[in-house]
Enzyme design. Sequence first.
Site, short mmCIF file in Angstrom:
data_model
loop_
_atom_site.label_atom_id
_atom_site.label_comp_id
_atom_site.label_asym_id
_atom_site.label_seq_id
_atom_site.Cartn_x
_atom_site.Cartn_y
_atom_site.Cartn_z
NE ARG A 258 101.28 -1.98 81.44
CZ ARG A 258 100.58 -3.05 81.80
NH1 ARG A 258 99.26 -3.08 81.59
NH2 ARG A 258 101.17 -4.09 82.37
CG ASP B 83 91.32 -27.11 96.71
OD1 ASP B 83 92.36 -26.83 96.08
OD2 ASP B 83 91.04 -26.61 97.81
CG HIS C 11 101.98 -10.13 85.59
ND1 HIS C 11 102.05 -8.76 85.73
CD2 HIS C 11 100.74 -10.39 85.08
CE1 HIS C 11 100.92 -8.21 85.34
NE2 HIS C 11 100.11 -9.18 84.94
CE1 TYR D 207 98.75 -15.54 88.29
CE2 TYR D 207 99.73 -13.51 87.46
CZ TYR D 207 99.02 -14.68 87.24
OH TYR D 207 98.59 -14.99 85.97
#
Length: 265
Positions: A171, A46, A109, A134
């Site tokens: 797109r 992790d 993004h 995000y």
Amino acid sequence: MSTILLTGASGRLGTHMRRWFAQKGRTVLATDIRPAEDGGPIEIVDLSDRPAVDRLMARDISGVVHLGGMAKEAGWQTVLDANIIGSYNIFESARKAGVKRVVYASTYHVIGMYPTPGDTPLDLDAPYRPDSLYAVSKAFGETLGRLYFDKFGIECLAVRICTAGDPGTPREARLWINRDDLATLIETGLDQPDLGHRIVYGISNNPLKMMVNEPDPGLDWTPAHGSGELGKPDPLAPLDQTDPRNRLLGGAFSTWGHQDDKSDL
């Protein structure tokens, strides 16, 4: 022999990179939070666990390909742990271990709230306009890489990865990145002398592509593919402006509410 630390090695892109590096004869320490579906060797770690990351980074690592973390929108705590704390741990552990190069998986993004470009694609000078938590976390990683280069000399290539899966719409065809193009871009980030800190759009040579790598980041990389080779969907087809996902660059990400509000899920 020096080793590449590959995070997120069980995901779709991580699996492709594991196989790519194996074909190139490069030694890889692959890690993820979950096992690989193909049964490949993965160390389960992790990335929010700093001591565990330190143990990985101490194993004669020459460079890091950081694909790990949450690769889509999620609630704040998930994004914080996986992408912000996880990325901080990667850069800080690299600093402590003397590792001097990181290839960082960012995303287009980070500019997702711009109107969908027509004939004039966005370039690398476009200021951040993230479309999600995000995306905010990925902008954090880009600026963290800038800090760690300027202060501590860790060279970094931040790749704003575009649509890396099979495109399903015109797109997505304009935003497509062929996975082999992405692999050669990542290798360029590992191998190019005097990399410094650079940001680049991970996008193939598509018709009507929505962003361009200008001003020239000075990388020895040119995409070998483009979505025109796929046949369909046609990237030259007009975008349906009645679909809200076509109005802003981030597509569906730009239409979602806050992921911690159950009514928006």
